[in-house]
Design a protein around this motif. Structure first.
Motif, PDB file in Angstrom:
ATOM      1  N   SER A 133      -4.842  -6.810  -5.670  1.00 53.25           N
ATOM      2  CA  SER A 133      -5.162  -5.387  -5.600  1.00 53.25           C
ATOM      3  C   SER A 133      -4.157  -4.612  -6.444  1.00 53.25           C
ATOM      4  O   SER A 133      -2.947  -4.720  -6.230  1.00 53.25           O
ATOM      5  N   TYR A 134      -4.659  -3.840  -7.395  1.00 55.34           N
ATOM      6  CA  TYR A 134      -3.794  -3.145  -8.348  1.00 55.34           C
ATOM      7  C   TYR A 134      -3.496  -1.728  -7.877  1.00 55.34           C
ATOM      8  O   TYR A 134      -4.406  -0.999  -7.449  1.00 55.34           O
ATOM      9  N   ILE A 135      -2.230  -1.335  -7.982  1.00 58.00           N
ATOM     10  CA  ILE A 135      -1.813  -0.016  -7.510  1.00 58.00           C
ATOM     11  C   ILE A 135      -0.808   0.612  -8.477  1.00 58.00           C
ATOM     12  O   ILE A 135      -0.133  -0.085  -9.230  1.00 58.00           O
ATOM     13  N   ARG A 136      -0.733   1.933  -8.431  1.00 60.47           N
ATOM     14  CA  ARG A 136       0.386   2.685  -8.987  1.00 60.47           C
ATOM     15  C   ARG A 136       0.998   3.471  -7.835  1.00 60.47           C
ATOM     16  O   ARG A 136       0.271   4.067  -7.031  1.00 60.47           O
ATOM     17  N   ILE A 137       2.303   3.485  -7.749  1.00 59.26           N
ATOM     18  CA  ILE A 137       2.982   4.184  -6.669  1.00 59.26           C
ATOM     19  C   ILE A 137       3.106   5.658  -7.030  1.00 59.26           C
ATOM     20  O   ILE A 137       3.512   6.008  -8.129  1.00 59.26           O
ATOM     21  N   VAL A 138       2.753   6.512  -6.068  1.00 58.27           N
ATOM     22  CA  VAL A 138       2.739   7.956  -6.284  1.00 58.27           C
ATOM     23  C   VAL A 138       3.963   8.568  -5.608  1.00 58.27           C
ATOM     24  O   VAL A 138       4.182   8.355  -4.413  1.00 58.27           O
ATOM     25  N   PRO A 139       4.774   9.332  -6.334  1.00 57.30           N
ATOM     26  CA  PRO A 139       5.951   9.951  -5.698  1.00 57.30           C
ATOM     27  C   PRO A 139       5.553  10.841  -4.534  1.00 57.30           C
ATOM     28  O   PRO A 139       4.544  11.539  -4.569  1.00 57.30           O
ATOM     29  N   GLY A 140       6.349  10.803  -3.487  1.00 55.15           N
ATOM     30  CA  GLY A 140       6.096  11.610  -2.313  1.00 55.15           C
ATOM     31  C   GLY A 140       7.117  11.272  -1.244  1.00 55.15           C
ATOM     32  O   GLY A 140       7.677  10.178  -1.245  1.00 55.15           O
ATOM     33  N   ARG A 141       7.376  12.178  -0.353  1.00 50.59           N
ATOM     34  CA  ARG A 141       8.403  11.940   0.664  1.00 50.59           C
ATOM     35  C   ARG A 141       7.842  12.294   2.038  1.00 50.59           C
ATOM     36  O   ARG A 141       7.749  13.465   2.402  1.00 50.59           O
ATOM     37  N   PHE A 142       7.436  11.298   2.804  1.00 50.22           N
ATOM     38  CA  PHE A 142       7.023  11.538   4.174  1.00 50.22           C
ATOM     39  C   PHE A 142       6.903  10.199   4.895  1.00 50.22           C
ATOM     40  O   PHE A 142       6.801   9.152   4.273  1.00 50.22           O
ATOM     41  N   TYR A 143       6.976  10.262   6.217  1.00 48.68           N
ATOM     42  CA  TYR A 143       6.762   9.066   7.020  1.00 48.68           C
ATOM     43  C   TYR A 143       6.115   9.468   8.339  1.00 48.68           C
ATOM     44  O   TYR A 143       6.183  10.631   8.747  1.00 48.68           O
ATOM     45  N   VAL A 144       5.484   8.521   8.989  1.00 46.91           N
ATOM     46  CA  VAL A 144       4.853   8.765  10.273  1.00 46.91           C
ATOM     47  C   VAL A 144       5.870   8.481  11.366  1.00 46.91           C
ATOM     48  O   VAL A 144       6.433   7.385  11.433  1.00 46.91           O
ATOM     49  N   ALA A 145       6.147   9.463  12.220  1.00 46.22           N
ATOM     50  CA  ALA A 145       7.126   9.276  13.291  1.00 46.22           C
ATOM     51  C   ALA A 145       6.620   8.236  14.270  1.00 46.22           C
ATOM     52  O   ALA A 145       5.500   8.290  14.751  1.00 46.22           O
ATOM     53  N   ASP A 146       7.452   7.265  14.545  1.00 47.15           N
ATOM     54  CA  ASP A 146       7.082   6.180  15.450  1.00 47.15           C
ATOM     55  C   ASP A 146       8.366   5.434  15.776  1.00 47.15           C
ATOM     56  O   ASP A 146       9.429   5.743  15.260  1.00 47.15           O
ATOM     57  N   GLN A 147       8.264   4.456  16.650  1.00 46.23           N
ATOM     58  CA  GLN A 147       9.426   3.625  16.970  1.00 46.23           C
ATOM     59  C   GLN A 147       9.105   2.185  16.651  1.00 46.23           C
ATOM     60  O   GLN A 147       8.397   1.528  17.385  1.00 46.23           O
ATOM     61  N   PRO A 148       9.573   1.596  15.523  1.00 49.04           N
ATOM     62  CA  PRO A 148      10.400   2.241  14.506  1.00 49.04           C
ATOM     63  C   PRO A 148       9.558   3.143  13.604  1.00 49.04           C
ATOM     64  O   PRO A 148       8.333   3.063  13.623  1.00 49.04           O
ATOM     65  N   PRO A 149      10.207   4.000  12.782  1.00 51.27           N
ATOM     66  CA  PRO A 149       9.442   4.871  11.880  1.00 51.27           C
ATOM     67  C   PRO A 149       8.603   4.047  10.899  1.00 51.27           C
ATOM     68  O   PRO A 149       9.030   3.007  10.420  1.00 51.27           O
ATOM     69  N   ILE A 150       7.405   4.536  10.614  1.00 51.87           N
ATOM     70  CA  ILE A 150       6.550   3.917   9.607  1.00 51.87           C
ATOM     71  C   ILE A 150       6.715   4.709   8.315  1.00 51.87           C
ATOM     72  O   ILE A 150       6.354   5.878   8.244  1.00 51.87           O
ATOM     73  N   TYR A 151       7.286   4.086   7.312  1.00 50.08           N
ATOM     74  CA  TYR A 151       7.538   4.760   6.042  1.00 50.08           C
ATOM     75  C   TYR A 151       6.354   4.519   5.101  1.00 50.08           C
ATOM     76  O   TYR A 151       6.070   3.397   4.715  1.00 50.08           O
ATOM     77  N   ILE A 152       5.688   5.595   4.743  1.00 48.35           N
ATOM     78  CA  ILE A 152       4.483   5.515   3.928  1.00 48.35           C
ATOM     79  C   ILE A 152       4.843   5.347   2.454  1.00 48.35           C
ATOM     80  O   ILE A 152       5.698   6.051   1.921  1.00 48.35           O
ATOM     81  N   ILE A 153       4.172   4.389   1.792  1.00 48.85           N
ATOM     82  CA  ILE A 153       4.237   4.269   0.338  1.00 48.85           C
ATOM     83  C   ILE A 153       2.881   4.728  -0.194  1.00 48.85           C
ATOM     84  O   ILE A 153       1.905   3.977  -0.164  1.00 48.85           O
ATOM     85  N   PRO A 154       2.788   5.988  -0.659  1.00 48.22           N
ATOM     86  CA  PRO A 154       1.496   6.470  -1.171  1.00 48.22           C
ATOM     87  C   PRO A 154       1.198   5.830  -2.521  1.00 48.22           C
ATOM     88  O   PRO A 154       2.066   5.760  -3.393  1.00 48.22           O
ATOM     89  N   VAL A 155      -0.033   5.342  -2.685  1.00 42.72           N
ATOM     90  CA  VAL A 155      -0.383   4.645  -3.922  1.00 42.72           C
ATOM     91  C   VAL A 155      -1.728   5.123  -4.444  1.00 42.72           C
ATOM     92  O   VAL A 155      -2.581   5.595  -3.688  1.00 42.72           O
ATOM     93  N   ASN A 156      -1.886   4.998  -5.730  1.00 39.85           N
ATOM     94  CA  ASN A 156      -3.182   5.163  -6.372  1.00 39.85           C
ATOM     95  C   ASN A 156      -3.779   3.767  -6.510  1.00 39.85           C
ATOM     96  O   ASN A 156      -3.326   2.972  -7.335  1.00 39.85           O
ATOM     97  N   TYR A 157      -4.753   3.458  -5.675  1.00 40.96           N
ATOM     98  CA  TYR A 157      -5.402   2.142  -5.670  1.00 40.96           C
ATOM     99  C   TYR A 157      -6.409   2.107  -6.818  1.00 40.96           C
ATOM    100  O   TYR A 157      -7.326   2.912  -6.871  1.00 40.96           O
ATOM    101  N   LEU A 158      -6.238   1.171  -7.737  1.00 41.50           N
ATOM    102  CA  LEU A 158      -7.005   1.159  -8.981  1.00 41.50           C
ATOM    103  C   LEU A 158      -8.203   0.217  -8.972  1.00 41.50           C
ATOM    104  O   LEU A 158      -9.204   0.467  -9.635  1.00 41.50           O
ATOM    105  N   GLY A 159      -8.095  -0.913  -8.267  1.00 37.72           N
ATOM    106  CA  GLY A 159      -9.162  -1.903  -8.267  1.00 37.72           C
ATOM    107  C   GLY A 159      -8.614  -3.269  -7.938  1.00 37.72           C
ATOM    108  O   GLY A 159      -7.442  -3.412  -7.563  1.00 37.72           O
ATOM    109  N   LEU A 160      -9.459  -4.294  -8.085  1.00 39.49           N
ATOM    110  CA  LEU A 160      -9.022  -5.643  -7.732  1.00 39.49           C
ATOM    111  C   LEU A 160      -9.688  -6.691  -8.609  1.00 39.49           C
ATOM    112  O   LEU A 160     -10.742  -6.467  -9.189  1.00 39.49           O
ATOM    113  N   ASP A 161      -9.029  -7.833  -8.686  1.00 37.63           N
ATOM    114  CA  ASP A 161      -9.603  -9.057  -9.235  1.00 37.63           C
ATOM    115  C   ASP A 161      -9.694 -10.062  -8.106  1.00 37.63           C
ATOM    116  O   ASP A 161      -8.730 -10.238  -7.338  1.00 37.63           O
TER     117      ASP A 161
END
Length: 259
Positions: A207-235
């Motif tokens: 699965s091909y992606i580009r990582i998109v700059p951004g700063r946020f996470y979902v509060a949880d125990q432990p915290p879930i740190y989101i990596i926002p990506v532009n999903y491009l497609g797959l082989d």
């Protein structure tokens, strides 16, 4: 005897390979298993056009690097420790890094390595994630396999050592609803896997992606740190190595998922 020295009823073919120029190295091949796992080619390598041949695999240590690059994490001791535990080439064990005194001895070296990795990390590059997907049966009218991702979305859950401290998660608003595979290619695949006409099929994909700059996470125990990506497609491929036995390619479509 089989390759493990166990006595068996049926003869087992095992190859021992070596080269004079590498006298200390040898390779033992269980022919049947190697063929079943796609480690030995049983048909010519096809020159199929893949979507992003220049893409680089995103590995567990890269998740930490990416989160720092986009501004979600900083260079805390906890972050440095998790990064060190996920380095593929490091000689130490996780227990070494967990020891406070051992960590302090290595901290400066590890921090320098992490900073260098962040500096080098290219957000404009296309990366890929390898994972397994389960599709529906072959649709001969559309020439391919329909795929409806589960509740976690179309990208794999990133596993890292130390996720009790930092739990990454990929987020995208796109998916691939249909994987295009030519009819003759699908027939060969289903014959080889003995799954002709079945209502579900298992593929391995890049699965091909580009990582998109951004700063946020979902509060949880432990915290879930989101990596926002532009999903491009797959082989799609037949085997986990995703190197040969290419099945088909598909690009993404917009869809909305909640992180």
């Amino acid at each position: 005897m089989n390759v493990f020295g166990e006595r068996i009823n049926e003869p087992d073919t095992v190859y021992f390979l070596s080269l004079p120029q590498y006298p200390k190295d040898s390779l033992i091949i269980d022919l049947k298993e190697a063929v079943e796992r796609g480690e030995i080619l049983t048909e010519p390598i096809r020159e199929d056009k893949t979507l992003y041949p220049e893409a680089v695999e995103l590995r567990p240590s890269d998740y930490i690097v990416a989160l720092i690059k986009i501004g979600t994490l900083t260079y805390t001791d906890e972050v440095i420790q998790v990064y060190a535990k996920n380095l593929k080439d490091r000689a130490q064990t996780s227990d070494d890094i967990d020891d406070p005194r051992e960590f302090q001895r290595q901290r400066a070296t590890l921090l320098a390595k992490l900073k260098a990795a962040v500096e080098k990390f290219d957000l404009d590059r296309v990366y890929y994630l390898r994972h397994k997907v389960i599709t529906r049966g072959y649709d001969s009218k559309r020439s391919g396999y329909a795929w409806e991702p589960g509740v976690d979305g179309p990208l794999p859950q990133p596993y890292i050592v130390g996720e009790e401290a930092i739990r990454p998660h990929f987020f995208t608003e796109k998916k691939v609803p249909f994987i295009s595979v030519p009819t003759d290619r699908a027939e060969r695949f289903e014959k080889r896997t003995d799954t002709q006409g079945m209502g579900m099929q298992a593929f391995y994909v890049k699965s091909y992606i580009r990582i998109v700059p951004g700063r946020f996470y979902v509060a949880d125990q432990p915290p879930i740190y989101i990596i926002p990506v532009n999903y491009l497609g797959l082989d799609a491929y037949e085997f986990p190595h995703c190197a040969y036995y290419h099945l088909g390619s598909s690009k993404t479509e917009e869809v909305h998922y909640c992180p």
